[in-house]
Design an enzyme around this catalytic site. Structure first.
Site, PDB file in Angstrom:
ATOM      1  N   LYS A  31       0.840  -1.197   0.000  1.00 35.85           N
ATOM      2  CA  LYS A  31       0.000   0.000   0.000  1.00 35.85           C
ATOM      3  C   LYS A  31       0.877   1.250   0.000  1.00 35.85           C
ATOM      4  CE  LYS A  31      -2.518   2.762   3.337  1.00 35.85           C
ATOM      5  NZ  LYS A  31      -1.398   3.630   3.716  1.00 35.85           N
ATOM      6  N   ASN A  32       1.954   1.229   0.787  1.00 33.71           N
ATOM      7  CA  ASN A  32       2.763   2.433   0.907  1.00 33.71           C
ATOM      8  C   ASN A  32       3.632   2.696  -0.311  1.00 33.71           C
ATOM      9  OD1 ASN A  32       1.634   2.939   3.347  1.00 33.71           O
ATOM     10  ND2 ASN A  32       3.456   2.499   4.583  1.00 33.71           N
ATOM     11  N   ARG A 101      -2.246  10.625   2.036  1.00 33.52           N
ATOM     12  CA  ARG A 101      -1.077  11.506   2.046  1.00 33.52           C
ATOM     13  C   ARG A 101      -0.648  11.913   0.633  1.00 33.52           C
ATOM     14  NH1 ARG A 101       0.338  13.775   6.427  1.00 33.52           N
ATOM     15  NH2 ARG A 101       2.591  13.490   6.221  1.00 33.52           N
ATOM     16  N   ASP A 125      -4.030   8.292   8.156  1.00 27.63           N
ATOM     17  CA  ASP A 125      -4.546   7.737   9.399  1.00 27.63           C
ATOM     18  C   ASP A 125      -4.431   8.754  10.525  1.00 27.63           C
ATOM     19  OD1 ASP A 125      -4.553   5.476   7.858  1.00 27.63           O
ATOM     20  OD2 ASP A 125      -2.481   5.039   8.447  1.00 27.63           O
ATOM     21  N   ASP A 312       4.498   0.665  11.821  1.00 23.99           N
ATOM     22  CA  ASP A 312       3.209   0.044  11.445  1.00 23.99           C
ATOM     23  C   ASP A 312       3.083  -1.397  11.951  1.00 23.99           C
ATOM     24  OD1 ASP A 312       2.071   1.990   8.937  1.00 23.99           O
ATOM     25  OD2 ASP A 312       4.208   2.033   9.358  1.00 23.99           O
ATOM     26  N   VAL A 334       8.680   6.951  16.237  1.00 25.53           N
ATOM     27  CA  VAL A 334       8.455   7.567  14.914  1.00 25.53           C
ATOM     28  C   VAL A 334       7.284   8.544  14.956  1.00 25.53           C
ATOM     29  CG1 VAL A 334       7.956   7.109  12.478  1.00 25.53           C
ATOM     30  CG2 VAL A 334       9.491   5.593  13.748  1.00 25.53           C
TER      31      VAL A 334
HETATM   32  C1  UD1 Z   1       4.737   6.782   5.839  1.00 29.87           C
HETATM   33  C2  UD1 Z   1       3.795   5.602   5.757  1.00 29.87           C
HETATM   34  C3  UD1 Z   1       3.366   5.151   7.143  1.00 29.87           C
HETATM   35  C4  UD1 Z   1       4.593   4.879   8.009  1.00 29.87           C
HETATM   36  C5  UD1 Z   1       5.520   6.093   7.997  1.00 29.87           C
HETATM   37  C6  UD1 Z   1       6.821   5.828   8.736  1.00 29.87           C
HETATM   38  C7  UD1 Z   1       2.684   5.979   3.655  1.00 29.87           C
HETATM   39  C8  UD1 Z   1       1.403   6.269   2.956  1.00 29.87           C
HETATM   40  N1  UD1 Z   1       2.628   5.988   4.995  1.00 29.87           N
HETATM   41  O1  UD1 Z   1       3.992   7.875   6.377  1.00 29.87           O
HETATM   42  O2  UD1 Z   1       2.599   3.953   7.011  1.00 29.87           O
HETATM   43  O3  UD1 Z   1       4.166   4.644   9.327  1.00 29.87           O
HETATM   44  O4  UD1 Z   1       5.862   6.457   6.641  1.00 29.87           O
HETATM   45  O5  UD1 Z   1       7.483   4.718   8.212  1.00 29.87           O
HETATM   46  O6  UD1 Z   1       3.690   5.697   3.036  1.00 29.87           O
HETATM   47  N2  UD1 Z   1       7.157  14.671   9.970  1.00 29.87           N
HETATM   48  C9  UD1 Z   1       7.235  16.021  10.271  1.00 29.87           C
HETATM   49  N3  UD1 Z   1       7.127  16.912   9.219  1.00 29.87           N
HETATM   50  C10 UD1 Z   1       6.943  16.515   7.921  1.00 29.87           C
HETATM   51  C11 UD1 Z   1       6.875  15.117   7.656  1.00 29.87           C
HETATM   52  C12 UD1 Z   1       6.980  14.226   8.698  1.00 29.87           C
HETATM   53  O7  UD1 Z   1       7.413  16.417  11.419  1.00 29.87           O
HETATM   54  O8  UD1 Z   1       6.863  17.376   7.035  1.00 29.87           O
HETATM   55  C13 UD1 Z   1       7.249  13.690  11.082  1.00 29.87           C
HETATM   56  C14 UD1 Z   1       5.919  12.942  11.310  1.00 29.87           C
HETATM   57  O9  UD1 Z   1       5.023  13.684  12.105  1.00 29.87           O
HETATM   58  C15 UD1 Z   1       6.394  11.680  11.979  1.00 29.87           C
HETATM   59  C16 UD1 Z   1       7.753  11.413  11.309  1.00 29.87           C
HETATM   60  O10 UD1 Z   1       8.158  12.665  10.722  1.00 29.87           O
HETATM   61  O11 UD1 Z   1       6.593  11.892  13.344  1.00 29.87           O
HETATM   62  C17 UD1 Z   1       7.725  10.340  10.249  1.00 29.87           C
HETATM   63  O12 UD1 Z   1       6.746  10.661   9.275  1.00 29.87           O
HETATM   64  P1  UD1 Z   1       6.871  10.187   7.766  1.00 29.87           P
HETATM   65  O13 UD1 Z   1       8.032   9.250   7.652  1.00 29.87           O
HETATM   66  O14 UD1 Z   1       6.861  11.382   6.879  1.00 29.87           O
HETATM   67  O15 UD1 Z   1       5.530   9.372   7.549  1.00 29.87           O
HETATM   68  P2  UD1 Z   1       4.592   9.357   6.281  1.00 29.87           P
HETATM   69  O16 UD1 Z   1       5.370   9.496   5.032  1.00 29.87           O
HETATM   70  O17 UD1 Z   1       3.447  10.265   6.504  1.00 29.87           O
END
Ligand code: UD1
Length: 446
Positions: A31-32, A101, A125, A312, A334
């Site tokens: 999915k990701n 996202r 989510d 996850d 995370v």
């Molecule tokens: C993706 C995955 C999710 C997984 C996560 C971490 C998808 C659709 N989802 O989510 O299933 O749990 O990676 O492996 O691929 N952050 C900030 N600012 C930003 C971006 C992120 O502070 O601009 C923080 C987030 O709040 C979080 C951390 O960075 O605490 C990690 O987030 P991120 O790796 O970006 O997760 P996603 O890409 O949203």
């Protein structure tokens, strides 16, 4: 157009535990990764095809967004084709806000194609605040002018350029934003402290296949040399490691044995070693991974960026801990706010205490905040059936396996969250022997 905010009707399941779950599950591509490949396809001059796609609501949501921009998207079974052709708009309808996202990942590619972009605010989510500040500052470093409006994000920039970017945290999404933008930007981009999750590497390889010049250097650094054009490509997605782990745990938590096909061992290394430490036995071949256990003991586990224990995987593991002997500790590093699902597990009889301290490992960046991000779980504890509302995709799966391990039946509302992210979950559980009845009607409203 159908209403994108309701791609799958709210549904409830009645789950009747039957004892050990035993059998085979075949997982599809992750999915990701799939929706990110659909976004990457916008960068090609010719159509792209993604194979081994799961049948999940997220693909329909993303396909709807791309079609609204003028792209042709065909979803046929496990194949998704995207023909960017003559894109007609850089504005994603605001009705797609809050669903997944993808809108923020569209900004870079749409700037390259249209020079001006409006995307609704991102969703996904309900796990912590999920900010987009790393995405925005990376886009700005590459020359985009970004303005946040009440509806969403507006950006302009016809001539993006390479930049030196260091992410404050190795964010998966922000790394993908940089890759998807830098490949067609003018000049070189150096991205430091990047995420190197398997799904990120898979996207980078797809972009390379499209003609991008991307190098992965040691210490989480990507170097991207912008090119003038990319062509479409075809890719067979690698198996979903979240689904694979979740079904392996479904077997273990009920005292059964699940054999997962479609996800190679290499994607599950940390998951396997963690479960082995707890006493699980594995049988592994090139085609499948199977796990069972005579007795499972406690563990201390900290979630982390790759190659650490994936965030996850955390909620199925918490359910497993309720059935293991002794006190186990989970430290979520995370995401803050990834334990809302615990309240319903406690109502089912689980003994879980939550803490805002960093337990079980080094201090993480949530140390100073008051975010609840550690859990202590006591096991083994008998669980009893309950009526539960699914909070998000991963919490939803945890509830189903808790219900499968409980005494008495459970009713789980809003399981459509599961269908956004898992390939035919009801069929997969039924194949393992779980008795599930789908109940029609509206959600409980949570
Ligand atoms: C993706 C995955 C999710 C997984 C996560 C971490 C998808 C659709 N989802 O989510 O299933 O749990 O990676 O492996 O691929 N952050 C900030 N600012 C930003 C971006 C992120 O502070 O601009 C923080 C987030 O709040 C979080 C951390 O960075 O605490 C990690 O987030 P991120 O790796 O970006 O997760 P996603 O890409 O949203």
């Amino acid at each position: 157009m159908s209403n994108p905010s309701m791609p799958v009707a709210p549904t409830s399941w009645r789950v009747e535990p039957i004892g050990p779950l035993v059998g085979d599950v075949t997982v599809r591509g992750s999915k990701n990764a799939v929706t990110k490949h659909m976004v990457a396809a916008l960068l090609g001059d010719t159509p792209s095809r993604v194979l081994n796609c799961p049948e999940i609501g997220d693909i329909e949501i993303t396909a709807g967004m791309l079609r609204s921009l003028g792209c042709e998207v065909e979803v046929e079974g496990s194949a998704v084709s995207v023909a960017p052709g003559a894109m007609s708009s850089g504005h994603v309808p605001l009705s797609y806000g809050g669903l997944n996202r993808i809108p923020i990942l569209l900004v870079g590619p749409l700037l390259h194609r249209m020079g001006e972009v409006l995307v609704p605010l991102v969703g996904g989510d309900r796990i912590g605040p999920r900010p987009i500040d790393f995405h925005v500052s990376s886009l700005e470093a590459m020359g985009a002018e970004v303005t946040m409006t009440p509806e969403g994000l507006h950006a302009k920039g016809a001539q993006l350029h390479g930049a030196r970017i260091r992410l404050p945290f190795p964010s998966v999404g922000a790394t993908e934003t940089v890759l998807l933008t830098a490949v067609l930007a003018k000049g070189r981009t150096l991205l430091e402290n990047a995420a190197v999750e398997p799904e990120v590497i898979e996207l980078a390889l797809f972009l390379q296949r499209m003609g991008a010049r991307i190098e992965l250097r040691p210490d989480r650094r990507f170097v991207i040399e912008g090119v003038d054009r990319l062509q479409g490509a075809e890719h067979f997605l690698a198996g979903d490691r979240i689904e694979a782990f979740s079904y392996l745990v479904a077997g273990l938590v009920t005292g059964g044995r699940v054999r997962v096909r479609g996800c190679v061992q290499g994607r599950l290394v940390t998951a396997i070693s963690t479960l082995q430490r707890m006493g699980a036995h594995f049988e592994i071949t090139d085609e499948w991974v199977a796990a069972d256990a005579d007795r499972l003991g406690h563990a201390v586990v900290q979630t982390d960026t790759h190659p650490g224990f994936m965030t996850d995987w955390q909620s199925p593991l918490a359910v497993l801990f309720t059935q293991c002997e002794g006190m186990s500790v989970l430290h979520e590093t995370v995401y803050e706010g990834r334990f809302p699902y615990v309240a319903a597990l406690k109502e089912m009889g689980a003994e879980i205490e939550l803490f805002d301290a960093c337990l079980g490992g080094r201090d993480c960046r949530f140390n100073e905040a008051s975010a609840v991000h550690s859990a202590v779980v006591r096991g083994p504890t008998p669980l009893h059936g309950s009526e539960i509302v699914v909070p998000d995709i991963r919490g939803g799966f945890a509830y189903v396996i808790a219900a499968a391990a409980a005494q008495g039946s459970s009713v789980i509302h809003d399981v459509h969250h599961l269908e956004r992210g898992y390939h035919h979950p009801m069929e997969a559980f039924s194949d393992l022997g779980l008795k599930i009845e789908r109940l029609a009607g509206p959600s409980s409203g949570a």
